[in-house]
Scaffold this active site. Structure first.
Site, PDB file in Angstrom:
ATOM      1  N   TYR A   1       0.889  -1.275  -0.032  1.00  0.00           N
ATOM      2  CA  TYR A   1       0.082   0.017  -0.014  1.00  0.00           C
ATOM      3  C   TYR A   1       0.845   1.340  -0.146  1.00  0.00           C
ATOM      4  O   TYR A   1       0.726   2.237  -0.807  1.00  0.00           O
ATOM      5  CB  TYR A   1      -0.924  -0.007   1.130  1.00  0.00           C
ATOM      6  CG  TYR A   1      -1.999   0.935   1.302  1.00  0.00           C
ATOM      7  CD1 TYR A   1      -3.124   1.113   0.658  1.00  0.00           C
ATOM      8  CD2 TYR A   1      -1.615   1.944   2.345  1.00  0.00           C
ATOM      9  CE1 TYR A   1      -3.964   2.066   0.729  1.00  0.00           C
ATOM     10  CE2 TYR A   1      -2.537   3.031   2.401  1.00  0.00           C
ATOM     11  CZ  TYR A   1      -3.782   3.212   1.535  1.00  0.00           C
ATOM     12  OH  TYR A   1      -4.645   4.180   1.827  1.00  0.00           O
TER      13      TYR A   1
ATOM     14  N   LYS B   1       1.215   4.321  -2.776  1.00  0.00           N
ATOM     15  CA  LYS B   1       0.883   5.622  -2.500  1.00  0.00           C
ATOM     16  C   LYS B   1       1.918   6.619  -2.709  1.00  0.00           C
ATOM     17  O   LYS B   1       1.806   7.716  -3.095  1.00  0.00           O
ATOM     18  CB  LYS B   1       0.129   5.799  -1.085  1.00  0.00           C
ATOM     19  CG  LYS B   1      -1.101   4.971  -0.816  1.00  0.00           C
ATOM     20  CD  LYS B   1      -2.289   5.412  -1.564  1.00  0.00           C
ATOM     21  CE  LYS B   1      -3.545   5.002  -1.321  1.00  0.00           C
ATOM     22  NZ  LYS B   1      -4.714   5.493  -2.294  1.00  0.00           N
TER      23      LYS B   1
END
Ligand code: NAP
Length: 245
Positions: free
Chosen positions: A154, A158
């Protein structure tokens, strides 16, 4: 105000995406409500938009699939005639420690959260270049700025969103297109609801404003970046995080 503008919001069936879609509609934009699995929820978002007197087009598309993304942009152009604002919000988590993280979970998160934004930006930029104007707003995360144990996939996605944002801002600026990212902190949605109370309490101690964020907190930031008032802002990462970063 955003009267006469058209926005595509990915992952607008729930959470932050829904709040952004409804806020942009409240300021006058017609909205393509993208969803992947939650049809009924997406219909609820569309109803909220129509209640504000704006048009809503519901499009099911997996943002990690280039042909589905292409079709979503085609349908939007056909229905509304233009695309002024793209909000890349669709995202998933598949948390695990690095050594336990499967290749499949790494790929799934990168494909949805990072490649999905890339595919949508390509389609949007194509049309915005012809219009010589546009706003692209990418939802990153405080985790992409700071990293987070148990979220290597993640955080990589990001952080990638930030690089994508800054590069596209440099490529597209001369054509009147701004590209910015928002890095939310902890926002109350289905995504964070799964965390246990101990984790939530620990996070709360790190938030100077002493509360978790709401989807509307992010929606107001997105609406500002989409507005005329933000015309001279590009390539930035705005931390809407209660002071966490
Ligand atoms: P959420 O409540 O879990 O909603 C996720 C949304 O993404 C849903 O509308 C979902 O649609 C959509 N989606 C997932 N996979 C998709 C795909 N392949 N194609 C199209 N849409 C897809 O999450 P959220 O908390 O609102 O998060 C929204 C964004 O903010 C995400 O990018 C997330 O990483 C980011 N963010 C959230 C927080 C937070 O604290 N909540 C913090 C920082 C950043 P369906 O349900 O229709 O499948």
């Amino acid at each position: 105000m955003l009267e006469g503008k058209v926005a595509i919001v990915t992952g607008a069936s729930r959470g932050i995406g829904r709040a952004i879609a409804v806020e942009l509609a409240g300021r006058g934009a017609d909205i393509t409500v993208n969803y992947c699995g939650s049809r009924e929820k997406a219909e609820e978002t569309a109803e909220l938009i129509r209640a504000k007197g704006r048009r809503a087009l519901l499009v099911r598309a997996d943002v990690s699939d280039s042909s589905q993304v292409e079709e979503m942009f085609r349908q939007t152009a056909e229905e509304f005639g233009r695309i002024d604002i793209l909000v890349n919000n669709a995202g998933i988590t598949r948390d695990n420690l690095l050594l336990r993280m499967s290749e499949e979970d790494f790929d799934a998160v990168i494909n949805t959260n990072l490649k999905g934004a890339f595919l949508c930006m390509k389609q949007a930029a194509k049309r915005m270049l012809k219009q010589k104007s546009g706003r692209i707003i990418n939802i990153s995360s405080i985790s992409g700025v700071a990293g987070n144990a148990g979220q290597a996939n993640y955080c990589a996605a990001k952080a990638g969103i930030i690089g994508l944002t800054k590069s596209a801002a440099k490529e597209l600026g001369s054509k009147g297109i701004t590209v910015n990212a928002i890095a939310p902190g902890y926002i109350c949605t289905d995504m964070t609801d799964v965390l246990n109370d101990t984790v939530k309490d620990t996070i709360l101690t790190r938030i100077p404003l002493k509360r978790f964020g709401s989807p509307e907190d992010i929606a107001y930031t997105a609406a500002f970046l989409a507005s005329d008032e933000a015309a001279y802002i590009t390539g930035q990462v705005l931390g809407t995080d209660g002071g966490m970063s």
